[in-house]
Design a protein around this motif. Structure first.
Motif, PDB file in Angstrom:
ATOM      1  N   LYS A 174       1.004 -18.584  47.713  1.00 14.45           N
ATOM      2  CA  LYS A 174       0.543 -19.829  47.480  1.00 14.45           C
ATOM      3  C   LYS A 174      -0.755 -19.971  46.945  1.00 14.45           C
ATOM      4  O   LYS A 174      -1.840 -19.608  47.218  1.00 14.45           O
ATOM      5  CB  LYS A 174       1.499 -20.847  48.965  1.00 14.45           C
ATOM      6  CG  LYS A 174       0.620 -20.650  49.791  1.00 14.45           C
ATOM      7  CD  LYS A 174       1.254 -21.740  50.318  1.00 14.45           C
ATOM      8  CE  LYS A 174       0.429 -21.749  52.258  1.00 14.45           C
ATOM      9  NZ  LYS A 174       1.007 -22.735  53.133  1.00 14.45           N
ATOM     10  N   PRO A 175      -0.770 -20.866  46.798  1.00 11.99           N
ATOM     11  CA  PRO A 175      -2.215 -21.552  45.639  1.00 11.99           C
ATOM     12  C   PRO A 175      -2.942 -21.837  46.664  1.00 11.99           C
ATOM     13  O   PRO A 175      -2.777 -21.660  48.085  1.00 11.99           O
ATOM     14  CB  PRO A 175      -1.687 -22.789  44.613  1.00 11.99           C
ATOM     15  CG  PRO A 175      -0.629 -22.879  44.769  1.00 11.99           C
ATOM     16  CD  PRO A 175       0.215 -21.923  45.871  1.00 11.99           C
ATOM     17  N   LYS A 176      -4.605 -21.639  46.507  1.00 11.70           N
ATOM     18  CA  LYS A 176      -5.608 -21.090  47.202  1.00 11.70           C
ATOM     19  C   LYS A 176      -5.669 -23.034  48.054  1.00 11.70           C
ATOM     20  O   LYS A 176      -5.580 -23.621  47.202  1.00 11.70           O
ATOM     21  CB  LYS A 176      -6.331 -20.195  46.843  1.00 11.70           C
ATOM     22  CG  LYS A 176      -7.648 -20.891  47.620  1.00 11.70           C
ATOM     23  CD  LYS A 176      -9.468 -19.629  47.102  1.00 11.70           C
ATOM     24  CE  LYS A 176     -10.029 -20.106  48.418  1.00 11.70           C
ATOM     25  NZ  LYS A 176     -11.343 -19.508  47.679  1.00 11.70           N
ATOM     26  N   GLN A 177      -5.867 -23.233  49.476  1.00  4.82           N
ATOM     27  CA  GLN A 177      -6.493 -24.346  49.571  1.00  4.82           C
ATOM     28  C   GLN A 177      -7.609 -24.307  50.758  1.00  4.82           C
ATOM     29  O   GLN A 177      -7.639 -23.538  51.257  1.00  4.82           O
ATOM     30  CB  GLN A 177      -5.062 -24.778  51.209  1.00  4.82           C
ATOM     31  CG  GLN A 177      -3.594 -24.736  49.601  1.00  4.82           C
ATOM     32  CD  GLN A 177      -2.698 -24.966  51.099  1.00  4.82           C
ATOM     33  OE1 GLN A 177      -2.700 -25.804  52.448  1.00  4.82           O
ATOM     34  NE2 GLN A 177      -1.511 -25.511  50.561  1.00  4.82           N
ATOM     35  N   SER A 181      -6.793 -18.371  51.250  1.00  7.69           N
ATOM     36  CA  SER A 181      -5.764 -17.494  50.192  1.00  7.69           C
ATOM     37  C   SER A 181      -4.687 -16.911  51.171  1.00  7.69           C
ATOM     38  O   SER A 181      -4.618 -17.281  52.724  1.00  7.69           O
ATOM     39  CB  SER A 181      -6.802 -16.854  49.841  1.00  7.69           C
ATOM     40  OG  SER A 181      -6.890 -16.846  48.717  1.00  7.69           O
ATOM     41  N   TYR A 182      -3.314 -17.130  50.681  1.00  9.09           N
ATOM     42  CA  TYR A 182      -2.348 -16.807  51.299  1.00  9.09           C
ATOM     43  C   TYR A 182      -1.836 -15.042  50.835  1.00  9.09           C
ATOM     44  O   TYR A 182      -1.973 -15.363  49.473  1.00  9.09           O
ATOM     45  CB  TYR A 182      -1.163 -18.087  51.329  1.00  9.09           C
ATOM     46  CG  TYR A 182      -1.656 -19.076  51.501  1.00  9.09           C
ATOM     47  CD1 TYR A 182      -1.659 -19.586  52.952  1.00  9.09           C
ATOM     48  CD2 TYR A 182      -2.852 -20.493  51.007  1.00  9.09           C
ATOM     49  CE1 TYR A 182      -2.673 -20.508  53.750  1.00  9.09           C
ATOM     50  CE2 TYR A 182      -3.093 -20.639  51.256  1.00  9.09           C
ATOM     51  CZ  TYR A 182      -3.302 -21.457  52.680  1.00  9.09           C
ATOM     52  OH  TYR A 182      -3.140 -22.055  52.978  1.00  9.09           O
ATOM     53  N   ALA A 183      -1.301 -14.162  51.787  1.00  6.64           N
ATOM     54  CA  ALA A 183      -0.958 -13.454  50.907  1.00  6.64           C
ATOM     55  C   ALA A 183       0.839 -13.107  51.939  1.00  6.64           C
ATOM     56  O   ALA A 183       0.692 -12.911  53.486  1.00  6.64           O
ATOM     57  CB  ALA A 183      -1.645 -12.006  50.657  1.00  6.64           C
ATOM     58  N   ASP A 184       1.954 -12.412  51.245  1.00  5.42           N
ATOM     59  CA  ASP A 184       2.533 -12.666  52.450  1.00  5.42           C
ATOM     60  C   ASP A 184       3.681 -11.106  51.148  1.00  5.42           C
ATOM     61  O   ASP A 184       3.693 -10.708  50.382  1.00  5.42           O
ATOM     62  CB  ASP A 184       3.856 -13.302  51.897  1.00  5.42           C
ATOM     63  CG  ASP A 184       3.768 -14.940  52.819  1.00  5.42           C
ATOM     64  OD1 ASP A 184       3.093 -14.617  54.140  1.00  5.42           O
ATOM     65  OD2 ASP A 184       4.031 -15.887  52.218  1.00  5.42           O
ATOM     66  N   THR A 185       4.071 -10.421  52.948  1.00  2.37           N
ATOM     67  CA  THR A 185       5.438  -9.877  52.147  1.00  2.37           C
ATOM     68  C   THR A 185       6.207  -9.426  53.493  1.00  2.37           C
ATOM     69  O   THR A 185       5.905  -9.541  54.474  1.00  2.37           O
ATOM     70  CB  THR A 185       4.552  -7.722  52.821  1.00  2.37           C
ATOM     71  OG1 THR A 185       4.890  -7.874  53.936  1.00  2.37           O
ATOM     72  CG2 THR A 185       3.462  -7.913  50.951  1.00  2.37           C
ATOM     73  N   VAL A 186       7.893  -9.871  52.623  1.00  4.03           N
ATOM     74  CA  VAL A 186       8.696  -9.984  53.732  1.00  4.03           C
ATOM     75  C   VAL A 186      10.416  -8.503  53.406  1.00  4.03           C
ATOM     76  O   VAL A 186       9.809  -8.163  52.414  1.00  4.03           O
ATOM     77  CB  VAL A 186       9.124 -11.005  53.527  1.00  4.03           C
ATOM     78  CG1 VAL A 186      10.405 -11.635  54.487  1.00  4.03           C
ATOM     79  CG2 VAL A 186       7.999 -12.478  53.753  1.00  4.03           C
ATOM     80  N   HIS A 367       2.286 -12.083  56.845  1.00  8.73           N
ATOM     81  CA  HIS A 367       1.908 -12.966  56.770  1.00  8.73           C
ATOM     82  C   HIS A 367       0.179 -13.106  56.893  1.00  8.73           C
ATOM     83  O   HIS A 367      -0.045 -13.310  58.231  1.00  8.73           O
ATOM     84  CB  HIS A 367       2.368 -14.362  57.101  1.00  8.73           C
ATOM     85  CG  HIS A 367       2.073 -15.942  56.528  1.00  8.73           C
ATOM     86  ND1 HIS A 367       1.756 -16.283  55.706  1.00  8.73           N
ATOM     87  CD2 HIS A 367       1.025 -16.523  57.054  1.00  8.73           C
ATOM     88  CE1 HIS A 367       1.555 -17.556  54.874  1.00  8.73           C
ATOM     89  NE2 HIS A 367       1.074 -17.582  56.349  1.00  8.73           N
ATOM     90  N   MET A 368      -0.179 -13.399  55.441  1.00  7.78           N
ATOM     91  CA  MET A 368      -2.242 -13.413  56.079  1.00  7.78           C
ATOM     92  C   MET A 368      -2.786 -14.786  55.872  1.00  7.78           C
ATOM     93  O   MET A 368      -2.532 -15.380  54.215  1.00  7.78           O
ATOM     94  CB  MET A 368      -2.355 -12.691  55.581  1.00  7.78           C
ATOM     95  CG  MET A 368      -3.697 -12.254  55.610  1.00  7.78           C
ATOM     96  SD  MET A 368      -5.073 -10.391  54.847  1.00  7.78           S
ATOM     97  CE  MET A 368      -3.967  -8.416  56.128  1.00  7.78           C
ATOM     98  N   GLU A 369      -3.521 -15.129  55.694  1.00  8.01           N
ATOM     99  CA  GLU A 369      -4.263 -16.386  55.742  1.00  8.01           C
ATOM    100  C   GLU A 369      -5.633 -15.583  55.736  1.00  8.01           C
ATOM    101  O   GLU A 369      -6.263 -15.469  56.681  1.00  8.01           O
ATOM    102  CB  GLU A 369      -3.798 -17.517  56.881  1.00  8.01           C
ATOM    103  CG  GLU A 369      -2.873 -17.355  56.497  1.00  8.01           C
ATOM    104  CD  GLU A 369      -2.224 -19.210  56.780  1.00  8.01           C
ATOM    105  OE1 GLU A 369      -3.331 -20.029  56.756  1.00  8.01           O
ATOM    106  OE2 GLU A 369      -1.170 -19.437  56.515  1.00  8.01           O
ATOM    107  N   ILE A 370      -6.338 -15.621  54.108  1.00  6.36           N
ATOM    108  CA  ILE A 370      -7.640 -14.905  54.034  1.00  6.36           C
ATOM    109  C   ILE A 370      -8.980 -15.794  54.220  1.00  6.36           C
ATOM    110  O   ILE A 370      -8.569 -17.151  52.841  1.00  6.36           O
ATOM    111  CB  ILE A 370      -7.974 -13.960  52.914  1.00  6.36           C
ATOM    112  CG1 ILE A 370      -6.254 -13.590  52.884  1.00  6.36           C
ATOM    113  CG2 ILE A 370      -8.797 -13.466  53.382  1.00  6.36           C
ATOM    114  CD1 ILE A 370      -5.958 -12.644  51.963  1.00  6.36           C
TER     115      ILE A 370
END
Length: 790
Positions: A174-177, A181-186, A367-370
Motif C-alpha cells: 500500500k502507499p507509503k504513509q 512503507s509496507y511489503a506483504d507476501t501471502v 507483513h513488513m512495515e519499513i
C-alpha cells in the motif's frame, strides 16, 4: 549427482580437488602485511582530501561561506555541492533516475555532505572546515524505530532526499504513509487456519534482529593520479588504487575508458557481503584532474560503522498440530529502513525467500512495515543470512519445548521434500547433516533449565538448519594458456575481499592431470575473469566454468601433441654431439596417429593405453595454446524454486554455560555440519565457517549500536566502546563437511555462501540453559534482569 551437463561432472577420483592445506596464492602478502590497500599508497607531491561530515543525524546546509577557508595556507581546492563538476557526477542507481552524487542534505551523523576540501594534509582540511561559516537547518530525526513506528501519524517526515528506486525492493502493498512503507507476501488462508486451531496449539513470540557492524578490516579510500603512457595513445590515463571492484565504473564516472583506467593493486578490504562503494573511493579522480596532483581520500574508523544488518522486530504467530506440524505462520515485522539510499537487502527483499517455504506449511503471511530512520546506512551487506531465518528457528524450539520433544525432530517433521512444499520425501542432504551432527556433538536433548554443569553453571544447547542459498546467476569469462610448457590462469584478481581463485586452479589442475602448484595464476587488472559471485558461490560456480575451459585446453593440447609428433621441431644444435644427450631414446609416441590415443596424467602427455609411456608436457607440446569459455553452471534448484525446492543443506549447533550469579555466558562448543555438495578447497571452506560463527557470536553477545535518543548521535562508533569478540572469546568451531554432490556447480558443489551466519543460535542455547528469553545482544546485565536479579 547434480553436475550432469558439465565435462567430468561426475568424476569419482580426485587428486587435487579437496586436498587440504594448499597455500593461498596471496596468503603470504596478506599474512606479512606487505599487501597494499588503497589507504597504503603514498606518492610524491600527494594531496589529501576530506568531506565535510554531518554533525547531526538529520540536517541541511541552508548557506555556506568558504571564503575564510580558501585563505588558509595549504588549501588547494574547495568544492561545494553546487559546483558543476559535482553536479555532473550524479548517477542513477540500478536503472533509476539520476540523483545527486552529493548534496547539502545529510540523513545520518557523519554522512558526507556539501563540501570537499583538498589540501596539503588532512589537518589542514579539518582546519578549513572549522573556518567555514555554515548556517544549518537541524531537522527532526528518528533513531528509535519502534517508538517512531508507534507514533508514525504524529511524527514529521524525516527523509528530504528522493532516493532512486532499487531493483531489489519488493513491491509495496500500500502507499507509503509518513515514514513507513509496507511489503506483504501471502500464501494460503492464514486467518482461517488460526480460527480453526485450538488455542493450546498456537504460540506467539518476539524475535529481535539486532543491528551490527562487522567492520571492514582495512579502512576504505582511494588515491588517484593522472599519467602519460606511450602505450595507451594520446591523452592522460587515470591511475586509481583502492577501488578494485569497480575500477571501470569509477573510470567511466570521470570520463575515462577501461583501457585508460589503470589499477595495479589487488587488494580492497571487504566487509562481509558488502560490495557497495564509498564516496572516498569514487571522488579522487575528479580531485586529481582539478589539481593536477595525486589526491588521496580515506575514511577514518569512526566513519566506517555502516550496518551489516538493519534492525528488525518480528512478532510471530504459529499454529501447529499435536505432533508439532506447523499449519499456519503469521510474521509481522517492523524493520529499520535506514536512510534514503539504504539497501533493501535484509528487509523487503528477503520476503520472497525465507525459512518458511522450506516447511510443509502452505499458509504463510509476511507483513513488513519499513520505517525510515536516521540510524545509518546499509550498503549491500544485508545479504548476511539469516535475514529472518531464525524467526523459524526460535519457533521450532518453542514448539519442541511445549511438546516435550527434541527440536531436531520438530525440524525434520516440518521440512518438506526436495521437489516442493507438498513433497513428503526426505532431503538427503539434510538427513546426512543431521546424522553426522548428532554424533559429532553427542547430542542429548534436555528441556530448558534442567541441566547443571559440575561447576554450578547451567547448560544449554541449540540447533538450527538452513538451505545453502547461492546467487547461481553469475556468468564467467574464462581463459587458460599453455605457454612454454606451463599452464597460466589469468585473472583480474580478488574482488570485495574475496580471494577465491585457488579453487579454480585446483579444478584446472585436476582436469589437466597436473598439481595445484603447476598452475600459474597471473593477476592482471585488465583480465576479464574474476571468480566473484558471493561467498563460496563464486568459487564453485566459476570453477564449473573453468572446468569446461580446462577441458577445451586439454583437447587442444592433445591435438597439438599429435601435430608435433607428425611435424617434430628441428633438432637442437647440441643434439648430435655425444655426451650431451646420450644415445637416442625410443619415441614413446611412435605410431600414434590420433589425439584419442593420448591422455594427460601426472604432468605427462602419455599413451591412454599405457600411462608410463609419454613425455613431460613441455616436451610433448612446444606451441603456445589458448582456450576460452564463457558461461555459467545450470541454475541451482534453490534459485528455481526460491527455497521451495531443496538440494544442499547445512546445520549448526551450540552449547553454552550460563552463570546465573554473574550473567556471564561462555560458548562451550560451536558445531557446523554443512553439505557444500563437494568440498573443493577445505582451507577456504573451513575458514568461512569459522568466520560466520565468530561474528554470529559477536552480534548475539556483544555488538550493539547505542544512540542518544535526545540528540540522535551514535555514542559508540569506536573500537573500544563497540565490543567485538577477540581471540580469547571465540571457541573452536567443530566441522563436519558432507559431500552429497547435490549442488549445481563443479562436481556437484554448492556455495554455502552466507547461510551459516545466525542471530539466535546462541540466544536459544541461553534460553535452554536458564528458561528465560533474552534478546540479543545477551549481555550479563540483560541476563540478570531476565532472571529477576537486575
Amino acid at each position: 549427482m547434480a553436475d550432469l551437463v558439465g565435462v567430468n561432472g561426475q568424476r569419482e577420483d580426485f587428486r587435487v580437488v579437496g586436498k587440504p592445506n594448499l597455500p593461498g596464492k596471496l596468503s603470504y602478502a596478506l599474512a606479512t602485511g606487505i599487501a597494499k590497500f588503497g589507504a597504503d599508497y603514498v606518492l610524491p607531491d600527494m594531496l589529501h582530501a576530506k568531506f565535510l561530515r554531518s554533525p547531526y543525524p538529520n540536517c541541511k546546509i541552508k548557506s555556506i561561506d568558504v571564503s575564510k577557508a580558501w585563505k588558509i595556507p595549504g588549501v588547494v581546492d574547495i568544492l561545494t555541492w553546487e559546483d558543476p563538476d559535482l553536479v555532473k557526477l550524479g548517477s542513477g542507481g540500478f536503472g533509476g533516475p539520476p540523483t545527486l552524487w552529493i548534496d547539502n542534505i545529510a540523513e545520518q551523523e557523519n554522512a558526507e555532505l556539501g563540501v570537499i576540501v583538498t589540501a596539503e594534509n588532512e589537518d589542514i582540511c579539518e582546519k578549513a572546515f572549522k573556518a567555514m561559516d555554515i548556517e544549518w537547518e537541524i531537522l527532526p530525526f528518528l533513531v528509535d524505530v519502534r517508538t517512531a513506528y508507534a507514533n508514525n501519524d504524529d511524527y514529521p517526515v524525516i527523509q528530504q532526499k528522493s532516493a532512486a528506486p532499487s531493483m531489489f525492493a519488493a513491491a509495496p502493498s500500500k502507499p507509503k504513509q509518513g515514514n513507513v512503507s509496507y511489503a506483504d507476501t501471502v500464501q494460503g488462508d492464514v486467518d482461517a487456519v488460526f480460527a480453526e486451531t485450538d488455542a493450546d496449539h498456537i504460540i506467539e513470540y518476539e524475535v529481535d534482529l539486532p543491528t551490527f557492524a562487522s567492520h571492514i578490516p582495512n579502512v576504505v579510500g582511494s588515491i588517484a593520479w593522472l599519467e602519460d603512457s606511450v602505450y595507451q595513445g594520446e591523452g592522460k590515463n587515470l591511475h586509481i588504487e583502492g577501488a578494485v571492484q569497480r575500477r571501470d565504473s569509477v573510470g567511466r564516472m570521470h570520463g575515462f575508458s577501461a583501457e585508460k583506467t589503470i589499477q595495479e593493486g589487488l587488494f580492497q578490504g571487504g566487509k562481509y557481503c558488502d560490495w557497495g562503494m564509498r564516496k572516498s573511493q569514487e571522488i579522487t579522480p575528479l580531485l586529481a584532474k582539478r589539481t593536477g596532483r595525486p589526491v588521496r581520500c580515506v575514511d577514518t574508523r569512526e566513519e566506517t560503522f555502516g550496518f551489516l544488518m538493519n534492525e528488525r522486530f518480528i512478532h510471530m504467530k504459529i499454529a501447529f498440530t499435536d505432533e508439532g506440524l506447523i499449519t499456519a505462520i503469521d510474521d509481522f515485522s517492523v524493520a529499520d529502513g535506514g536512510t534514503s539510499d539504504n539497501s533493501s537487502f535484509g528487509t523487503a527483499n528477503d520476503q520472497g525467500y525465507g525459512p518458511y517455504v522450506t516447511t510443509k506449511c502452505l499458509n504463510i503471511r509476511q507483513h513488513m512495515e519499513i520505517v525510515d530512520s536516521n540510524r545509518g546506512k546499509m550498503y549491500l551487506s544485508g545479504q548476511h543470512c539469516p535475514f529472518n531465518w531464525d524467526s523459524l528457528t526460535v519457533g521450532l524450539y518453542i514448539i519442541a519445548e511445549k511438546l516435550g520433544k527434541d527440536p531436531i525432530d520438530i525440524a525434520k517433521l516440518n521440512l518438506h521434500g526436495p521437489s516442493s512444499q507438498e513433497d513428503t520425501e526426505e532431503v538427503l542432504s539434510f538427513e546426512t547433516c543431521i546424522e553426522y551432527g548428532k554424533k559429532m556433538m553427542n547430542w542429548d536433548w534436555h528441556p530448558s533449565g534442567t541441566r547443571t554443569l559440575p561447576d554450578g553453571r547451567k547448560h544449554g544447547a541449540a540447533f538450527r538448519y538452513q538451505i545453502c542459498p547461492r546467487h547461481a546467476f553469475s556468468g564467467y569469462d574464462c581463459k587458460l594458456e599453455l605457454r612454454s610448457g606451463v599452464v597460466h590462469l589469468p585473472t583480474q584478481g580478488p574482488c570485495t575481499g574475496i580471494y577465491a581463485v585457488e579453487c579454480n586452479a585446483m579444478v584446472v589442475a585436476e582436469e589437466l592431470g597436473l598439481e595445484y602448484e603447476d598452475i600459474q595464476i597471473d593477476f592482471d587488472y585488465r583480465e576479464k575473469f574474476t571468480p566473484v559471485g558471493g561467498g563460496s558461490d563464486g568459487s564453485t560456480a566459476s570453477s564449473w566454468a573453468m572446468k569446461e575451459c580446462a577441458n577445451i585446453l586439454k583437447a587442444k593440447i592433445l591435438e597439438a601433441a599429435i601435430d608435433q609428433i607428425k611435424n617434430p621441431p628441428a633438432p637442437s644444435m647440441f643434439g648430435g654431439f655425444g655426451g650431451f644427450g646420450g644415445p637416442p631414446q625410443a619415441d614413446p609416441f611412435e605410431g600414434v596417429e590420433s589425439a584419442d590415443e593420448l591422455d594427460l596424467v601426472d604432468g605427462m602427455v602419455c599413451l591412454k593405453s599405457d600411462h608410463t609411456k609419454g613425455k613431460r608436457l613441455g616436451q610433448a607440446v612446444s606451441a603456445n595454446i589458448f582456450a576460452t569459455y564463457s558461461g555459467r553452471p545450470p541454475a541451482a534448484i534453490w534459485s528455481v524454486g526460491m527455497g521451495k525446492m531443496l538440494d544442499t543443506m547445512n546445520t549448526a549447533y551450540c552449547e553454552v554455560a550460563v552463570d546465573e550469579e554473574t550473567g556471564e555466558v561462555e560458548i562451550l562448543r560451536f558445531g557446523v555440519v554443512a553439505d557444500p555438495g563437494k568440498v573443493l578447497r577445505p582451507t577456504s571452506l573451513e575458514s568461512q565457517l569459522d568466520q560466520v560463527m565468530y561474528f554470529s557470536q559477536g552480534c548475539q553477545l556483544l555488538e550493539e549500536y547505542v544512540f542518544d535518543d535526545r540528540s540522535g548521535l551514535f555514542l559508540n562508533n569506536n573500537m573500544i566502546d563497540y565490543k567485538k569478540p577477540g581471540m580469547m572469546d571465540v571457541p573452536p568451531v567443530e566441522h563436519g563437511l558432507m559431500e552429497t554432490r547435490s549442488g549445481n556447480a563443479a562436481y556437484g558443489a554448492s556455495g554455502i555462501s552466507h547461510s551459516m551466519a545466525n542471530t539466535h543460535l546462541v540466544i536459544i542455547a541461553i534460553h535452554n540453559a536458564i528458561g528465560v528469553w533474552v534478546q540479543p545482544p545477551a549481555t550479563p546485565d540483560k541476563i540478570l534482569r531476565a532472571l529477576g536479579k537486575g
